[in-house]
Scaffold this active site. Structure first.
Site, PDB file in Angstrom:
ATOM      1  N   HIS A 183     -94.320 -21.860  83.493  1.00 55.28           N
ATOM      2  CA  HIS A 183     -93.258 -22.812  83.844  1.00 55.28           C
ATOM      3  C   HIS A 183     -91.843 -22.265  83.644  1.00 55.28           C
ATOM      4  CE1 HIS A 183     -96.236 -25.989  84.183  1.00 55.28           C
ATOM      5  NE2 HIS A 183     -96.567 -25.868  82.919  1.00 55.28           N
ATOM      6  N   ASP A 192    -100.656 -17.615  78.980  1.00 53.02           N
ATOM      7  CA  ASP A 192    -101.196 -17.539  77.625  1.00 53.02           C
ATOM      8  C   ASP A 192    -102.409 -18.437  77.403  1.00 53.02           C
ATOM      9  OD1 ASP A 192     -99.711 -19.895  77.782  1.00 53.02           O
ATOM     10  OD2 ASP A 192     -98.659 -19.595  75.885  1.00 53.02           O
TER      11      ASP A 192
END
Length: 491
Positions: free
Chosen positions: A82, A239
């Protein structure tokens, strides 16, 4: 012996992991970097800090391990998605990156929903929210026109660092899914959504697979890090999917509970589940997805408490474990930067409710831990309401899961068994992914078999689960009473 290097960039630190071909963990190193909060709701990071800690981590790993740089077969990076980095024609950073927990773009979210809501939901499978790259970039366009006029390229954290290492300009499709600029139906940048910003798809990185080798360590990067010129670097990915992979969640119904800067509960499925309360991403394994709920300030809440009021985590845990469940009436809501599941409301604020004169620092410490556990219960109940099939156990991942007190608390609150793996952090997953990409491991299953194993199980205490359910009911009543106030008053 040959080795694999994985490097992660989290909410406040970067971790590097060196893994051998045999699946043995050889060395790790962690470096922190600052997150800045210039105004209420503003959260930013300096991309140069990511580069700085990359150099520090790699040099430390080489020194700790004694491994010859030429024996490192490949490097892989991952980071939270993001967050977008805006650059000029020469790849120079124009302004600090707006981190994904930032909530300044509420007006842009309202505009996007009103003007393009149906298009966005069809192409992206999500509704506009402040967590996505598109609203944050639109905020820059609307509020910092001088900066926006210089924009020629958009990158994401792990891609920006990898560009420093190799000079490439690519990203992976999972990262692209987190931008709100990528059409998941065509698996290409959306001309319509890019057009909102006045960008063309050509101004964004080429989209590839996470396992694609996209560049090699340059001479300049080798001089700074100590790596060998020409060492292959794969694209890498986000991640959370690296944690999901490292934890062994690779089959339908597998579930993970993440206690990291942000908290998530993810379930492995064979399709996305479009819903305003979920974030849907593809898995690195073809045909699988990991839709999940989200708690914005999970371990970030405990870190905030530590940094603001002092002492280390171990000391705070020792104090908190002596306080009874429910903290003698003290309740905490972990909405430091608004909240995602199940409210999708950036206006919500963190709060302590029920403070009495007899409450001590230990009460407040435990209240923070319990508040996050209640938020994670909100997440689990949302998954159940959506009838997403999952097992009655989960692998716990993230730094918060290393705390026995917090791990037991979350197990009790959720009423499920939590499995702790020997390794489950994303840098470890990235090192494993590098092994898959270079065929040092024959596939994902082989990587898991050679590299990881469970080390403990945390079983819920039924009596405690009942108490936490009562606490949850109080937690919800307070939240419901305060939400209209937070919506009406700008803080």
């Amino acid at each position: 012996m040959k080795y694999l290097l994985g490097i992660d960039f989290g909410g406040g630190a970067s971790k590097a992991t060196l893994l051998s071909k045999a699946g043995t963990l050889c060395a790790t190193n962690t470096c922190e970097y600052p997150t800045r909060y210039p105004k209420a709701g503003y959260v930013e990071q300096d991309p140069q800090d990511w580069v700085r800690v990359t150099v520090e981590n790699i040099t430390a790993i080489l020194e700790k391990s004694g491994v010859r740089p030429c024996d490192i077969v490949a490097v892989s990076l991952d980071a939270a998605t993001h967050t977008a980095v805006i650059l000029d024609e020469d790849f120079q950073v124009i302004r600090p990156a707006i981190y994904w927990t930032d909530t300044r773009s509420t007006r842009e979210v309202e505009y996007l929903q009103a003007q393009l809501g149906d298009v966005i939901e069809k192409q992206v499978l999500h509704r506009p929210d402040t967590i996505w790259s598109l609203p944050a970039l639109l905020w820059i366009k609307n509020n910092e026109p001088d900066a926006w006029r210089k924009v020629r390229k958009i990158m994401f954290p792990k891609d920006y660092v990898r560009h420093f290492l190799t000079g490439d300009y690519v990203t992976d499709f999972i990262e692209a899914e987190g931008s709100m600029l990528f059409d998941v139906n065509t698996m290409a940048w959306s001309e319509t959504l890019c057009g909102v910003l006045g960008l063309t798809p050509q101004m964004l990185p080429t989209v590839v697979k996470p396992t694609d080798i996209v560049g090699k360590i340059t001479r300049e990067a080798a001089t700074l890090t100590g790596l060998t010129v020409g060492t292959p670097v794969l694209c890498g990915t986000t991640d959370t999917v690296m944690e999901v992979f490292a934890s062994g969640a690779v089959s339908q119904g597998n579930m993970t509970v993440k206690l990291a800067t942000a908290g998530r509960i993810c379930v492995i499925t064979d399709r996305p589940y479009p819903n305003r309360h979920l974030v849907n991403y593809s898995h690195v394994i073809d045909g699988l997805y990991y839709p999940g709920t989200g708690t914005k300030s999970c371990a970030a809440s405990y870190r905030w408490f530590r940094d603001t009021f002092g002492e280390d985590y171990a000391s705070l845990d020792r104090q908190a474990e002596n306080i009874c469940i429910g903290c003698d009436g003290l309740v905490f809501h972990p909405y430091l930067n608004g909240e995602l599941t199940p409210y999708a409301n950036p206006n919500l604020c963190a709060d302590f409710v029920g403070i009495r004169a007899f409450h001590t620092k230990a009460h407040f410490a435990r209240a923070v831990l319990e508040g996050v556990a209640m938020s994670m219960l909100d997440c689990k109940l949302t998954l159940e309401k959506l009838h997403i099939p999952h097992e009655d156990r989960a692998v716990i991942i993230g730094g918060g899961g290393k705390s026995p007190l917090w791990r037991q608390m979350v197990s009790d609150a959720l009423g499920i068994k939590l499995i702790e793996m020997q390794y489950s952090d994303s840098s470890f997953g990235s090192a494993m992914l590098a092994g898959v990409a270079t065929h040092m491991f024959s596939g994902y299953a082989d990587a898991l078999k050679k590299c990881n194993a469970s080390v403990s199980e945390t079983v819920p205490n039924a009596a405690h689960t009942e108490k936490y359910l009562a606490l949850y009911n109080k937690y919800k009543k307070i939240q419901e009473a305060l939400e209209p106030i937070y919506n009406a008053v700008t803080l």
